[in-house]
Design a protein around this motif. Structure first.
Motif, short mmCIF file in Angstrom:
data_model
loop_
_atom_site.label_atom_id
_atom_site.label_comp_id
_atom_site.label_asym_id
_atom_site.label_seq_id
_atom_site.Cartn_x
_atom_site.Cartn_y
_atom_site.Cartn_z
N GLN A 1 0.81 -1.65 -0.35
CA GLN A 1 -0.07 -0.11 -0.07
C GLN A 1 0.97 1.56 -0.13
OE1 GLN A 1 -2.97 -0.82 3.99
NE2 GLN A 1 -4.77 -1.65 2.51
N GLN A 2 2.25 0.97 -0.12
CA GLN A 2 3.26 1.99 0.26
C GLN A 2 3.88 2.54 -1.46
OE1 GLN A 2 7.19 1.66 2.43
NE2 GLN A 2 5.62 0.84 3.90
N THR A 3 2.88 2.27 -2.69
CA THR A 3 3.40 2.15 -3.73
C THR A 3 2.39 3.66 -3.64
OG1 THR A 3 1.63 0.17 -4.70
CG2 THR A 3 4.35 0.30 -3.94
N PRO A 4 2.35 4.06 -5.54
CA PRO A 4 1.61 4.80 -5.54
C PRO A 4 0.40 3.82 -6.42
CG PRO A 4 3.81 5.71 -6.83
CD PRO A 4 3.95 4.15 -6.17
N GLU A 5 0.50 2.78 -6.79
CA GLU A 5 -0.80 2.25 -7.23
C GLU A 5 -1.67 1.36 -6.50
OE1 GLU A 5 2.66 2.51 -10.39
OE2 GLU A 5 2.56 1.20 -8.19
N GLY A 6 -1.15 0.73 -5.22
CA GLY A 6 -1.06 0.42 -3.60
C GLY A 6 -2.96 1.60 -2.96
N PHE A 7 -1.53 2.99 -3.11
CA PHE A 7 -2.58 3.71 -2.47
C PHE A 7 -3.95 4.26 -3.37
CE2 PHE A 7 -1.82 8.34 -0.96
CZ PHE A 7 -3.39 8.33 -0.25
N ALA A 8 -3.76 4.02 -4.49
CA ALA A 8 -4.27 4.60 -5.17
C ALA A 8 -5.43 3.89 -5.05
CB ALA A 8 -4.39 4.90 -6.64
N ALA A 9 -5.62 2.43 -5.12
CA ALA A 9 -6.48 1.51 -5.11
C ALA A 9 -7.30 1.65 -3.83
CB ALA A 9 -6.04 0.07 -4.59
N PHE A 10 -6.30 1.88 -2.92
CA PHE A 10 -6.83 2.36 -0.51
C PHE A 10 -8.02 4.03 -1.18
CE2 PHE A 10 -6.31 4.44 3.38
CZ PHE A 10 -6.21 2.93 3.71
N HIS A 11 -7.40 4.40 -1.94
CA HIS A 11 -8.26 6.09 -1.57
C HIS A 11 -9.32 5.75 -2.10
CE1 HIS A 11 -8.77 10.04 -3.12
NE2 HIS A 11 -9.39 10.59 -1.30
N LYS A 12 -9.18 4.99 -3.44
CA LYS A 12 -10.59 4.14 -4.37
C LYS A 12 -11.79 3.65 -3.20
CE LYS A 12 -12.28 2.79 -8.28
NZ LYS A 12 -13.51 1.64 -7.98
N SER A 13 -11.21 3.28 -1.81
CA SER A 13 -11.99 1.72 -1.49
C SER A 13 -12.34 2.51 -0.67
CB SER A 13 -10.90 0.21 -1.17
OG SER A 13 -10.04 1.33 -0.51
N GLU A 14 -12.10 3.60 0.31
CA GLU A 14 -12.06 4.57 1.04
C GLU A 14 -13.16 5.34 0.91
OE1 GLU A 14 -9.92 4.56 4.89
OE2 GLU A 14 -11.40 2.96 4.11
N VAL A 15 -13.43 6.06 -0.17
CA VAL A 15 -14.59 6.72 -0.94
C VAL A 15 -15.52 6.05 -1.31
CG1 VAL A 15 -14.50 7.88 -2.95
CG2 VAL A 15 -13.34 8.62 -1.90
N GLU A 16 -15.64 4.97 -1.40
CA GLU A 16 -16.90 4.16 -1.93
C GLU A 16 -17.27 3.52 -1.04
OE1 GLU A 16 -14.37 0.94 -4.19
OE2 GLU A 16 -14.95 1.95 -6.61
#
Length: 326
Positions: A297-312
């Motif tokens: 989750q420290q990667t840009p892609e991992g963080f992007a997916a994490f942020h998307k899941s929080e928004v949803e």
């Protein structure tokens, strides 16, 4: 049409220099100081964490990382400063659930999903409900009993979207009422909670509450999570403390302005990852009660997916509750 030899060579030379110029630009970055926006006043959890990161990232990047505190409107003013910044990597921010998910409650001039480039997830942060040290309640069960006996008298800090949502959820889950007292940041609210004159209870990240709990100037009521935190296993969850389901997420992550070149995002991410692997930083995060994010989750892609899941997950809850800024 056949180009004259001179024009053809000129065109070819120009095309050939484009990748070289881009590489040279990325290699030169950073050529000057980097501003790390903290969207809250000094003294709060975001400020403390940002200063730990900035100190260690400075030698890795070869340039100073300067903290700029821009508080107000639940952090939305500071995030707006990043949204308007040039996409060159010289302005970044330490975002969190409140500023990049919960702030949908504010009338924003930017898009939380489209106007920022994720750099990396820094940490998962326990949200602690704490009370002034002489408050009668010692856990959520006792707090609810006191609130029922004193309707509308409990003074609860409204610092960010997370604190406001947690206060409203507490009322809904327990059929109680409390007073939401607005603050610009956790630092000023903590000062009032310690004094015992203005506030009774507040919710804030462990980075700002835990040192005071350990110093016995305030007391912990609960960790608003389903499971105990590895860094603070002695503090019970909301389920264990008396109000099942009273959960509130917390995390820190670095963002850049939309359109920041990928090479620069990778360089900033590399400095962040090295910082989080540093034993001194890990020890300091442990003192602050911050659980360092999983490596993926420290990667840009991992963080992007994490942020998307929080928004949803949270936007439908916030919208259904019709939560508005206080």
């Amino acid at each position: 049409m056949k180009l004259p030899r001179r024009n053809f060579l000129h065109l070819a030379a120009g095309v050939a220099t484009l990748p070289v110029s881009r590489v040279a630009w990325a290699q030169a970055y950073p050529a000057r100081q980097i501003t790390l926006i903290v969207p809250f006043p000094p003294g709060g959890s975001t400020d403390v964490t940002a200063r730990v990161l900035a100190e260690r990232m400075r030698p890795l990047l070869g340039q100073p990382v300067i903290i700029e505190n821009v508080g107000g409107a639940g952090g939305s003013i500071g995030v707006g400063r990043l949204a308007r910044a040039a996409p060159d990597g010289y302005t970044i921010d330490l975002g969190q659930w409140d500023t990049h998910v919960g702030n949908i409650v504010y009338p924003l001039t930017y898009d939380l999903q489209k106007d920022f480039e994720p750099i990396g997830l820094v940490s998962i942060n326990p949200q602690l409900m704490v009370a002034r040290k002489n408050f009668p309640a010692n856990d959520l069960k006792e707090l609810v009993a006191w609130m029922k006996a004193h309707p509308g008298e409990a003074k609860f800090s409204n610092i960010t979207a997370a604190s406001q949502v947690s206060g409203l959820l507490l009322q809904q889950l327990t059929d109680t009422r409390l007073q939401l007292i607005p603050y610009r940041g956790a630092g000023p609210a903590m000062t009032d909670l310690i004094s015992g004159q203005v506030l009774d209870v507040m919710v804030a990240q462990a980075a700002v509450t835990l040192p005071q709990v350990r110093g016995r100037t305030i007391k912990a009521i609960a960790n608003l999570a389903a499971q105990r935190s590895p860094t603070i296993p002695d503090i019970p969850t909301s389920d264990e403390s008396g109000v099942p389901g009273l959960y509130m997420p917390g995390w820190f992550g670095l963002f850049a302005a939309k359109g920041t070149p990928r090479d620069i995002i990778i360089k900033l991410n590399g400095a962040m990852v090295q910082t989080l692997a540093d034993p001194g930083v890990r020890a300091r995060f442990g003192e602050l009660g911050l659980d360092i994010a999983a490596r993926e989750q420290q990667t840009p892609e991992g963080f992007a997916a994490f942020h998307k899941s929080e928004v949803e997950k949270w936007w439908p809850i916030i919208k259904a509750a019709n939560i508005k800024p206080e």
